[in-house]
Design a protein around this motif. Sequence first.
Motif, mmCIF file in Angstrom:
data_model
loop_
_atom_site.group_PDB
_atom_site.id
_atom_site.type_symbol
_atom_site.label_atom_id
_atom_site.label_comp_id
_atom_site.label_asym_id
_atom_site.label_seq_id
_atom_site.Cartn_x
_atom_site.Cartn_y
_atom_site.Cartn_z
ATOM 1 N N ILE A 194 0.844 -1.195 0.000
ATOM 2 C CA ILE A 194 0.000 0.000 0.000
ATOM 3 C C ILE A 194 0.878 1.244 0.000
ATOM 4 N N GLN A 210 0.570 5.729 -0.007
ATOM 5 C CA GLN A 210 -0.311 6.800 0.477
ATOM 6 C C GLN A 210 -1.400 7.161 -0.535
ATOM 7 N N TRP A 227 -5.237 5.208 -0.627
ATOM 8 C CA TRP A 227 -6.230 5.181 0.449
ATOM 9 C C TRP A 227 -7.636 5.588 0.028
ATOM 10 N N ILE A 279 -9.149 2.460 -1.291
ATOM 11 C CA ILE A 279 -9.355 1.512 -0.194
ATOM 12 C C ILE A 279 -10.626 1.885 0.571
ATOM 13 N N LEU A 280 -10.802 3.164 0.873
ATOM 14 C CA LEU A 280 -12.004 3.607 1.581
ATOM 15 C C LEU A 280 -13.269 3.357 0.763
ATOM 16 N N LEU A 306 -10.260 6.510 8.120
ATOM 17 C CA LEU A 306 -8.952 6.447 7.471
ATOM 18 C C LEU A 306 -7.852 6.356 8.518
ATOM 19 N N GLN A 355 -5.194 3.312 8.692
ATOM 20 C CA GLN A 355 -3.778 3.599 8.493
ATOM 21 C C GLN A 355 -2.932 3.205 9.693
ATOM 22 N N TRP A 364 -1.684 -0.250 8.991
ATOM 23 C CA TRP A 364 -0.667 -0.184 7.942
ATOM 24 C C TRP A 364 0.652 0.352 8.495
ATOM 25 N N TYR A 407 -8.063 -5.045 -0.981
ATOM 26 C CA TYR A 407 -6.996 -4.708 -0.033
ATOM 27 C C TYR A 407 -7.023 -5.687 1.125
#
Length: 170
Positions: free
Chosen positions: A6, A8, A11, A14-15, A30, A34, A37, A67
Amino acid sequence: MPIQPITQTMWAEILTIQAEVYSEIEPESLEVLQSKWQQSPSCCFVYLAEAELAEQSRLEEQNVLGYLLAHAWHSETPPKLYQLLSEESHGSTLFLHDLAISKYAAGRGIGTQMVKHLLDTATTSGFEKALLVSVQDSVPFWQKHGFIELTNQQANKSYGEDAKVMEKVF
């Protein structure tokens, strides 16, 4: 290879997948995602669309098809949802926090590929076992990957009523 670490910039996608996939539980923020991660980046990755799959699924603007977030964990009891991980949570157990596949890529074996990749990473990284909480009737999927339900362990209510704690020893 379509399975990648992953970054930056991934995201937002992913959301989007998280919101699309979870109908029985509230999506996490988020910041919470994170934190998983940031603690164990080598155990968190995405499955990127290959050109032909993207074209077939009309995914011109979506590169991330799935993901997986997993992190080191110190307890037999799974962490609660919606909470940031603390620095003291490192341990010899790998907690598989989340696996989500876009509805546009469902049924293509992407989840299985990602789980196999994670389990290979876990064994080479020295984890003793993997723990997860199965939600939304996913127990049969996890059983296919060697996870067994822990009947003596209750999942936190934040995971929903039918959540099951599962484990795989390496």
